[in-house]
Scaffold this motif. Structure first.
Motif, PDB file in Angstrom:
ATOM      1  N   CYS A 249       0.853  -1.185   0.000  1.00 41.56           N
ATOM      2  CA  CYS A 249       0.000   0.000   0.000  1.00 41.56           C
ATOM      3  C   CYS A 249       0.892   1.238   0.000  1.00 41.56           C
ATOM      4  N   PRO A 250       1.192   1.790  -1.170  1.00 42.17           N
ATOM      5  CA  PRO A 250       1.922   3.059  -1.195  1.00 42.17           C
ATOM      6  C   PRO A 250       0.953   4.209  -0.933  1.00 42.17           C
ATOM      7  N   GLY A 251       1.430   5.449  -1.136  1.00 43.69           N
ATOM      8  CA  GLY A 251       0.561   6.618  -0.977  1.00 43.69           C
ATOM      9  C   GLY A 251       0.046   7.054  -2.341  1.00 43.69           C
TER      10      GLY A 251
ATOM     11  N   ASP B 200     -12.254  -5.541  -4.175  1.00 38.69           N
ATOM     12  CA  ASP B 200     -13.032  -5.635  -2.935  1.00 38.69           C
ATOM     13  C   ASP B 200     -13.532  -4.238  -2.580  1.00 38.69           C
ATOM     14  N   GLY B 201     -14.639  -4.170  -1.857  1.00 30.19           N
ATOM     15  CA  GLY B 201     -15.091  -2.906  -1.294  1.00 30.19           C
ATOM     16  C   GLY B 201     -15.876  -2.045  -2.265  1.00 30.19           C
ATOM     17  N   ASN B 202     -16.268  -0.859  -1.774  1.00 29.28           N
ATOM     18  CA  ASN B 202     -17.167   0.028  -2.512  1.00 29.28           C
ATOM     19  C   ASN B 202     -16.480   1.281  -3.049  1.00 29.28           C
ATOM     20  N   ILE B 203     -15.163   1.372  -2.840  1.00 26.06           N
ATOM     21  CA  ILE B 203     -14.438   2.566  -3.272  1.00 26.06           C
ATOM     22  C   ILE B 203     -13.440   2.154  -4.347  1.00 26.06           C
ATOM     23  N   PRO B 204     -13.456   2.824  -5.514  1.00 25.63           N
ATOM     24  CA  PRO B 204     -12.450   2.467  -6.524  1.00 25.63           C
ATOM     25  C   PRO B 204     -11.043   2.845  -6.052  1.00 25.63           C
TER      26      PRO B 204
ATOM     27  N   SER C 155      -3.997   6.635  -0.106  1.00 24.30           N
ATOM     28  CA  SER C 155      -3.668   7.859   0.634  1.00 24.30           C
ATOM     29  C   SER C 155      -4.719   8.192   1.682  1.00 24.30           C
ATOM     30  N   ARG C 156      -5.787   7.380   1.793  1.00 25.09           N
ATOM     31  CA  ARG C 156      -6.885   7.680   2.725  1.00 25.09           C
ATOM     32  C   ARG C 156      -6.439   7.604   4.176  1.00 25.09           C
ATOM     33  N   ARG C 157      -5.465   6.733   4.459  1.00 27.73           N
ATOM     34  CA  ARG C 157      -5.023   6.594   5.860  1.00 27.73           C
ATOM     35  C   ARG C 157      -3.610   6.021   5.838  1.00 27.73           C
ATOM     36  N   ALA C 158      -2.831   6.318   6.896  1.00 26.62           N
ATOM     37  CA  ALA C 158      -1.468   5.797   6.979  1.00 26.62           C
ATOM     38  C   ALA C 158      -1.490   4.418   7.630  1.00 26.62           C
ATOM     39  N   GLY C 159      -0.674   3.516   7.132  1.00 27.14           N
ATOM     40  CA  GLY C 159      -0.457   2.240   7.797  1.00 27.14           C
ATOM     41  C   GLY C 159       0.611   2.408   8.869  1.00 27.14           C
TER      42      GLY C 159
ATOM     43  N   SER D  95       0.069  -2.553  11.488  1.00 28.02           N
ATOM     44  CA  SER D  95      -1.355  -2.585  11.134  1.00 28.02           C
ATOM     45  C   SER D  95      -1.613  -3.644  10.065  1.00 28.02           C
ATOM     46  N   TRP D  96      -2.836  -4.173  10.046  1.00 24.52           N
ATOM     47  CA  TRP D  96      -3.203  -5.245   9.111  1.00 24.52           C
ATOM     48  C   TRP D  96      -4.035  -4.735   7.949  1.00 24.52           C
ATOM     49  N   GLY D  97      -4.778  -3.667   8.145  1.00 16.36           N
ATOM     50  CA  GLY D  97      -5.677  -3.170   7.097  1.00 16.36           C
ATOM     51  C   GLY D  97      -4.909  -2.388   6.041  1.00 16.36           C
ATOM     52  N   PHE D  98      -5.651  -1.885   5.045  1.00 19.14           N
ATOM     53  CA  PHE D  98      -5.023  -1.028   4.042  1.00 19.14           C
ATOM     54  C   PHE D  98      -4.579   0.273   4.707  1.00 19.14           C
ATOM     55  N   GLY D  99      -3.414   0.749   4.344  1.00 17.86           N
ATOM     56  CA  GLY D  99      -2.892   2.012   4.880  1.00 17.86           C
ATOM     57  C   GLY D  99      -1.568   2.305   4.211  1.00 17.86           C
TER      58      GLY D  99
END
Ligand SMILES: [Fe+2]
Length: 355
Positions: free
Chosen positions: A14-16, A41-45, A68-72, A211-215
């Motif tokens: 997951c880059p920025g 996956d998910g609802n956001i392109p 870029s929505r959140r930092a890992g 962290s495990w999620g996207f970031g």
């Protein structure tokens, strides 16, 4: 011992910002942009970029969700870095090359008697180039000629707070064997031992979990190749037999089919079976990565998806060129084989969930 798993298929990060990632991976790491598509996956392109060697082979494919929505948060229980194989005697070139691009690096070091150079992506992820004997065909750029270019993955390093349970998972569930220990690094090799088959567990008992999620700034998961869909379902049954009951359903990723499980050391592990044609289903070999491709079940929403993605410029280095060819996939399955299996897809209404 299980021989279902053949070696690394791809590693996902997951880059920025998207353009920053394209520029670093193509110009600094010298990778070929193999595919521009979206997260399925998910609802956001969210973009999904694939980078690889000249033949876009499994075992050379790094993929990016620019997020870029959140930092890992980097830490233990994560893939710590991705290692690319480079020819012997070229480590000095790479040190000069990354310095020319103003990239942070850790100097020339040695592990398991191999020279390597560690460097940092501007979003925070780490990579190594490692000297190795590897005959795969490299992609080249203006600055990186064939005699020095990366061949594909050497392997990956995972940070773990203890080795024992992760080691057991790699040996029992994935069929790896242990090669040895060098300092804090415990080295394993996939059955078969071909290119891109090395995993180092880096023992860091005091490192806080990442962290495990996207970031932005972290690796998200690693995928290993299996022969076909039958092997993928056999792998799921093996996980369940060993007590790793939280294995996912089998997901249709269009270019391949995927099964996910959270390994005991914290790293998300995917197993992947290629579908016939792989990355060449929707693009000619010499045009890979030059435009945005969507899976057929997203195509009716192309305009909505494109409107929500940041524009990127495909670098000149990636212009179509002659001489590229589809890899002779040892993992392709005969057409129609997949229909015998139940696969999972998502197909949200992207405009409805726009935010
Ligand atoms: Fe993946």
């Amino acid at each position: 011992m299980s021989t279902l798993v053949k070696g690394i298929h791809h590693i996902t990060q997951c880059p920025g910002p998207a353009q920053q990632d394209v520029d670093f991976c193509t110009q600094v790491l010298g990778q070929r942009l193999v595919k521009q598509t979206v997260l399925m996956d998910g609802n956001i392109p969210i973009y999904h970029f694939y980078y690889g060697n000249a033949d876009a082979e499994p075992g050379s494919i790094a993929t990016s969700f620019p997020y870029s929505r959140r930092a890992g948060r980097a830490g233990s229980g994560q893939i710590q870095l991705l290692s690319y194989a480079i020819p012997r005697g070229t480590i000095a070139f790479w040190k000069e090359h990354v310095e020319r691009h103003g990239v942070e690096h850790g100097g020339i070091q040695e592990r398991f008697a191999r020279k390597y150079l560690r460097m940092r992506h501007p979003a925070g992820m780490f990579y190594e180039v490692v000297e190795a004997d590897d005959t795969r065909r490299p992609w080249t750029t203006r600055c990186i000629s064939a005699d020095v270019a990366t061949r594909g993955f050497f392997g990956a390093v995972m940070s773990v707070r203890s080795v024992e349970q992760q080691e057991q998972f790699f040996i029992d569930a994935l069929g790896f064997r242990k090669l040895g220990v060098d300092g804090s690094y415990h080295r394993f090799e996939a059955a078969g031992g071909g290119p891109g088959s090395i995993i180092d567990l880096n023992l860091e008992p005091d490192r806080a979990p990442g962290s495990w999620g996207f970031g932005a700034g972290i690796f998200h998961h690693i995928a290993f190749s299996v022969e076909n869909d039958k092997a993928l379902f056999a792998q799921k049954a093996l996980y369940e037999e060993l007590g790793y009951t939280d294995a996912s359903e089998i997901k249709d990723r269009f270019y391949f089919h995927s099964l996910y499980v959270r390994s005991p050391g914290g790293v998300l592990v995917e197993c992947t079976a290629n579908v016939p044609g792989g990355f060449y289903q929707d693009e000619a070999p010499e045009e890979l990565g030059t435009r945005l491709n969507l899976p057929p079940w997203y195509e009716s929403q192309r305009a909505e998806i494109v409107a929500m993605l940041e524009p990127v410029t495909v670098p000149e280095e990636n212009r179509p060129r002659r001489g590229t060819r589809p890899f002779a996939s040892p993992t392709a399955v005969p057409a129609g084989t997949s229909s015998a299996y139940s696969l999972s897809r998502t197909n949200p209404d992207f405009a409805r969930y726009k935010r």
